[in-house]
Design an enzyme around this catalytic site. Structure first.
Site, PDB file in Angstrom:
ATOM      1  N   SER A  38       0.844  -1.192   0.000  1.00 45.52           N
ATOM      2  CA  SER A  38       0.000   0.000   0.000  1.00 45.52           C
ATOM      3  C   SER A  38       0.877   1.238   0.000  1.00 45.52           C
ATOM      4  O   SER A  38       1.986   1.226   0.550  1.00 45.52           O
ATOM      5  CB  SER A  38      -0.887   0.002   1.248  1.00 45.52           C
ATOM      6  OG  SER A  38      -1.516   1.260   1.431  1.00 45.52           O
ATOM      7  N   TYR A  86      -2.761  -1.493  10.110  1.00 43.21           N
ATOM      8  CA  TYR A  86      -2.617  -1.802   8.678  1.00 43.21           C
ATOM      9  C   TYR A  86      -1.356  -1.169   8.110  1.00 43.21           C
ATOM     10  O   TYR A  86      -0.580  -1.819   7.402  1.00 43.21           O
ATOM     11  CB  TYR A  86      -3.858  -1.301   7.939  1.00 43.21           C
ATOM     12  CG  TYR A  86      -3.819  -1.489   6.435  1.00 43.21           C
ATOM     13  CD1 TYR A  86      -4.141  -2.717   5.864  1.00 43.21           C
ATOM     14  CD2 TYR A  86      -3.481  -0.427   5.588  1.00 43.21           C
ATOM     15  CE1 TYR A  86      -4.122  -2.883   4.476  1.00 43.21           C
ATOM     16  CE2 TYR A  86      -3.468  -0.593   4.215  1.00 43.21           C
ATOM     17  CZ  TYR A  86      -3.785  -1.816   3.665  1.00 43.21           C
ATOM     18  OH  TYR A  86      -3.757  -1.984   2.309  1.00 43.21           O
TER      19      TYR A  86
END
Length: 275
Positions: free
Chosen positions: A149, A163
């Site tokens: 990401s 995350y």
């Protein structure tokens, strides 16, 4: 990327989002694909889409396999590798795409259980799936592509606490694996997608209006103007990194973000704007 024809590919988290789009991309290119997911109905739907895409592209000799289960389970990881090697005779590409985002992924909301779950799904299971696949990948001189990401490449992202930490760990894990596995002829890279409206974020933030607002803010902040990034754009970069055209690229984290990261730490700026 004609060299993807005849490749044997594993895609985790393939029953929706970027994983499903990636499986379909490889199907269109003539690869045989093993799709993994935890929802039987969505997994079978993704396999049907792969078959249709392959047929439309004129590929009749590629095959598709579904392996249902959670890759945090070592038995599922064993099944993925063993069934793929048995069915397709080899493993050329492993796409590590599965991930989890907690519903209250904030510093105030973090618990030991939530932190452990995030690291177990996003990092530990990825590492041990790669390790399990190494003998097959060494035989084929194959490659691994991890889907990370852009949040991992920034300092922080409020609301994605665990995350973001896990994806930063994934990035560095890919670098370390590239060093460890390079002598075996195995390449390892990461893609770092920008925000894409997929199931993982819809499940974490179930309010459709909030997801639409987030997508609009990202589109506004992205320097490269044009259509917003969807799953297909992300899948194409994964496919490139898996192809022979990238045969000397390893240990890299490739931001697929329309130059969003060139703003420095844009995600915190987006947080401020969202308020």
């Amino acid at each position: 990327m004609a060299d993807l024809k005849g490749k044997s590919v594993i895609v985790t988290g393939a029953s929706s989002g970027i994983g499903e789009a990636t499986a379909i991309f490889f199907a269109k290119k003539g690869s045989s694909v093993t799709l993994n997911g935890r929802d039987s109905n969505r997994l079978q739907d993704a396999i049907a889409k792969c078959k249709a895409a392959a047929s439309e592209a004129g590929h009749t000799d590629n095959r598709f396999l579904g392996v249902l289960g959670d890759v945090t389970d070592s038995a599922v990881r064993d099944d993925l590798v063993e069934q793929t090697a048995k069915t397709f005779g080899k493993i050329d590409v492993l796409v590590v795409n599965h991930a989890v985002v907690l519903k209250d992924d904030t510093f105030d909301g973090v618990t030991e259980e939530g932190f452990d779950e995030t690291i177990n799904v996003n990092v530990k299971s990825a590492l041990f799936l790669v390790k399990r696949a190494v003998p097959e990948l060494e035989r084929s001189r194959g490659c691994v592509v991890c889907v990370s990401s852009i949040a991992s490449l920034c300092v922080t992202k409020q609301g994605l606490f665990c995350y973001t930490i896990s994806k930063a760990a994934m990035d560095h894990m890919a670098r370390c694996l590239a060093l460890e596995l390079g002598p075996k002829g195995i390449r390892v890279n990461c893609t770092n997608p920008t925000y894409v409206k997929t199931r993982i974020f819809r499940d974490a933030v179930p309010d459709p209006a909030q997801n639409d607002a987030t997508a609009e803010i990202f589109a506004k902040a992205t320097p490269l103007k044009g259509p917003e990034s969807g799953t297909e754009e992300q899948a194409e970069v994964i496919g490139f990194l898996a192809s022979d055209a990238a045969r000397f690229i390893s240990g890299q984290c490739v931001a697929v973000d329309g130059a969003l990261l060139r703003r420095g730490n844009p995600l915190n700026c987006i947080d401020q704007e969202a308020r």
